[in-house]
Motif scaffolding. Structure first.
Motif, mmCIF file in Angstrom:
data_model
loop_
_atom_site.group_PDB
_atom_site.id
_atom_site.type_symbol
_atom_site.label_atom_id
_atom_site.label_comp_id
_atom_site.label_asym_id
_atom_site.label_seq_id
_atom_site.Cartn_x
_atom_site.Cartn_y
_atom_site.Cartn_z
ATOM 1 N N TRP A 74 47.493 43.415 36.663
ATOM 2 C CA TRP A 74 47.024 41.948 36.214
ATOM 3 C C TRP A 74 46.400 41.356 37.114
ATOM 4 N N GLY A 75 46.535 41.902 38.386
ATOM 5 C CA GLY A 75 45.746 41.017 39.764
ATOM 6 C C GLY A 75 47.049 40.410 40.381
ATOM 7 N N THR A 76 46.775 39.283 41.069
ATOM 8 C CA THR A 76 47.796 38.631 41.979
ATOM 9 C C THR A 76 47.693 37.095 41.479
ATOM 10 N N ALA A 139 44.421 30.069 44.282
ATOM 11 C CA ALA A 139 44.015 30.655 42.989
ATOM 12 C C ALA A 139 44.315 32.327 42.862
ATOM 13 N N ALA A 140 44.465 32.442 41.422
ATOM 14 C CA ALA A 140 44.927 34.087 41.018
ATOM 15 C C ALA A 140 43.578 34.753 41.550
ATOM 16 N N GLN A 145 41.515 43.228 43.841
ATOM 17 C CA GLN A 145 41.392 42.383 45.052
ATOM 18 C C GLN A 145 42.459 42.587 45.767
ATOM 19 N N THR A 146 42.435 42.585 46.998
ATOM 20 C CA THR A 146 43.596 42.653 48.068
ATOM 21 C C THR A 146 43.854 41.322 48.352
ATOM 22 N N PRO A 147 45.277 41.080 48.040
ATOM 23 C CA PRO A 147 45.739 39.605 48.455
ATOM 24 C C PRO A 147 46.183 39.540 49.784
ATOM 25 N N PRO A 148 46.131 38.418 50.331
ATOM 26 C CA PRO A 148 46.527 38.112 51.598
ATOM 27 C C PRO A 148 48.251 38.019 51.497
ATOM 28 N N VAL A 152 54.817 40.154 45.980
ATOM 29 C CA VAL A 152 55.875 41.047 45.615
ATOM 30 C C VAL A 152 55.149 41.884 44.676
ATOM 31 N N LEU A 153 54.963 43.063 45.167
ATOM 32 C CA LEU A 153 54.395 44.263 44.243
ATOM 33 C C LEU A 153 54.852 44.879 43.106
ATOM 34 N N PHE A 154 54.331 44.853 42.031
ATOM 35 C CA PHE A 154 54.838 45.297 40.662
ATOM 36 C C PHE A 154 54.020 46.844 40.657
ATOM 37 N N PRO A 155 54.844 47.781 40.246
ATOM 38 C CA PRO A 155 54.172 48.909 39.996
ATOM 39 C C PRO A 155 53.431 48.924 38.853
#
Length: 160
Positions: A74-76, A139-140, A145-148, A152-155
């Motif tokens: 969904w993004g971050t 902001a989401a 887009q690579t988050p700084p 927590v990474l969901f597969p």
């Protein structure tokens, strides 16, 4: 005792009798709000560091959002600072917002949908009691887009 002094004393006693149940009811609602925020997992995301040290984060730091991102297909998303939102909503606006919640993961929208109005108002009143504090959450970010850091990474779920 003079009539003026007796009137003042009676006025004071009357105000105590009127306010004491109100104060008790207010404190009972705040306790209910604390309970719901804890069992509902609100602090887990919306309070920085809470998952790493549950129970040790002071209440004055609760629900101020976090810069820890939750990233997946969904993004971050970032847990919002509820202390900068709820105090500016009316009770009715908060109930409408909660009943129509459809936020991106990992927000458990369904939990808000099944809470009673009394439960939601207890949370609302606790947040109002805590008062505005902190900074807005980042902001989401859209998918891809690579988050700084940190996140927590969901597969990505397996295809059916």
């Amino acid at each position: 005792m003079s009539a003026k002094r007796r009137f003042a004393l009676n006025s004071l006693l009357a105000s105590l009798l009127v306010c004491s149940p109100c104060a008790f009811a207010d404190e009972a609602q705040l306790e209910r709000g604390r309970y719901l925020v804890n069992i509902g997992g609100c602090n887990d995301c919306h309070t920085a560091g809470y998952l790493m040290a549950p129970g040790s984060i002071p209440e004055s730091e609760w629900l101020k959002g976090d810069r820890l991102g939750w990233s997946g297909p969904w993004g971050t998303t970032y847990p919002s600072n509820l202390r900068l939102l709820l105090p500016y909503l009316s009770e009715s606006q908060w109930l409408t917002l909660a009943r129509n919640a459809n936020y991106r993961p990992p927000m458990p929208n369904d939990k808000l949908h099944i809470m009673t109005d009394e439960d939601l108002l207890a949370i609302y009143r606790l947040v109002k009691h805590l008062g505005p504090a902190g900074e807005p959450a980042p902001a989401a970010l859209p998918p891809g887009q690579t988050p700084p850091a940190p996140v927590v990474l969901f597969p990505t779920p397996p295809a059916d």
